[in-house]
Write an enzyme that holds these catalytic residues in place. Structure first.
Site: not given
Length: 305
Positions: A137, A207, A165
């Protein structure tokens, strides 16, 4: 080992609570059922939108086990790992692997501003503690730590670090990653208000946050873009944007839970220290949602493009 494809829509689902703060597993699974019916490709449990900072390891595992039992044969089930200590991250990863997780979303070390080398070593060490695939992330806006291209260079040899992400808010970062690494790392947009733009630039997935309340519209945009039906996707996306902006707000959890209630697929309680929306801000969010719901678009048969 389960293979995660890292394309399509991955809802970062909200965590459902009872009024007393206990987990509400039936309400949690009800929302996930709507996500799967809409055609999402995976579920991410216990992320920022899932009120990660208020969840214990046992909470995360309870949510994970319930999701795997109910839907594990239908979709990827990923657990978010956001820890301040490498040892705590490894403990959670290993417990989750035994509990049936299909993979992980992994944040940089929390509550400490590490050096780039510390970030790289943290990711390597956690990745080597499991055989399961990992989505990193990258959100320097909220977490003040950027996973830079040189860090990704160090991580390219770790086979189970497979995707990122992308939440830098810099659309051109998709192209930088593609130019540098080709398809070595799958890229999933992590910012709702930039999703169509990043998909058009080559992102592999999304996402998503407002998918929690509007799953069909979210998946429709993704499928239309990937099918090259850009004008049809753009029409839905432009309708969606005022609602998607509720995701880029400090109260995104409260906003999206209220949206879930208004679309009939969620509940509103949050876990302290959060409070549900009140006053003028609540009225403002309700007005945005009411306007959007009143003009909700008729969707094409996006599952059969």
């Amino acid at each position: 080992m389960r293979t995660v494809k890292w394309n399509g829509v991955y809802p970062a689902v909200t965590t459902k609570f009872k009024e007393n703060g206990d987990l509400d597993i039936p309400a949690f699974l009800k929302n996930i059922e709507h996500q799967i019916d809409a055609g999402v490709n995976g579920i991410i449990i216990g992320g920022s939108l899932g009120e990660s900072s208020t969840l214990t390891h046992d909470d995360r595992l309870a949510l994970l086990e319930a999701t795997v039992a109910a839907f594990g044969d239908q979709t990827d089930v990923l657990l978010n790992v956001a820890e301040g200590a490498t040892t705590a991250a490894i403990e959670l990863v290993q417990r989750a692997e035994k509990a049936g997780a299909h993979g992980f979303m992994l944040l940089p070390p929390m509550m400490y501003k590490p050096t780039d080398q510390e970030v790289a070593d943290y990711f390597k060490t956690v990745a080597r503690s499991t055989k399961l695939p990992i989505l990193l992330y990258n959100n320097p806006v909220d977490y003040k730590i950027e996973i830079t291209l040189p860090i990704f260079e160090q991580l390219a040899s770790e086979a189970n670090i497979q995707a990122v992400k992308e939440s830098t808010r810099d659309i051109s970062n998709v192209t930088r990653m593609k130019n540098k690494f080709g398809d070595r790392f799958k890229i999933l947009c992590g910012v709702d208000t930039l999703a169509m733009e990043e998909l058009l630039m080559g992102a592999d997935g999304w996402v998503a946050g407002l998918v929690c309340a509007f799953p069909k519209e979210t998946v429709a945009i993704y499928e239309l873009v990937k099918a090259g039906k850009i004008d049809e996707a753009l029409e839905i996306y432009r309708w969606f944007l005022p609602i998607l902006e509720l995701d880029i707000n400090p109260q995104l959890v409260q906003n999206i839970k209220l949206a879930e209630v208004m679309t009939g697929i969620g509940t509103e309680p949050v876990r302290a220290p959060r409070h549900i929306l009140v006053g003028d801000e609540r009225k403002r969010v309700i007005k945005i949602l009411e306007d959007g719901i009143a003009s909700r678009p008729i969707l094409p048969d996006y599952k059969n493009l």
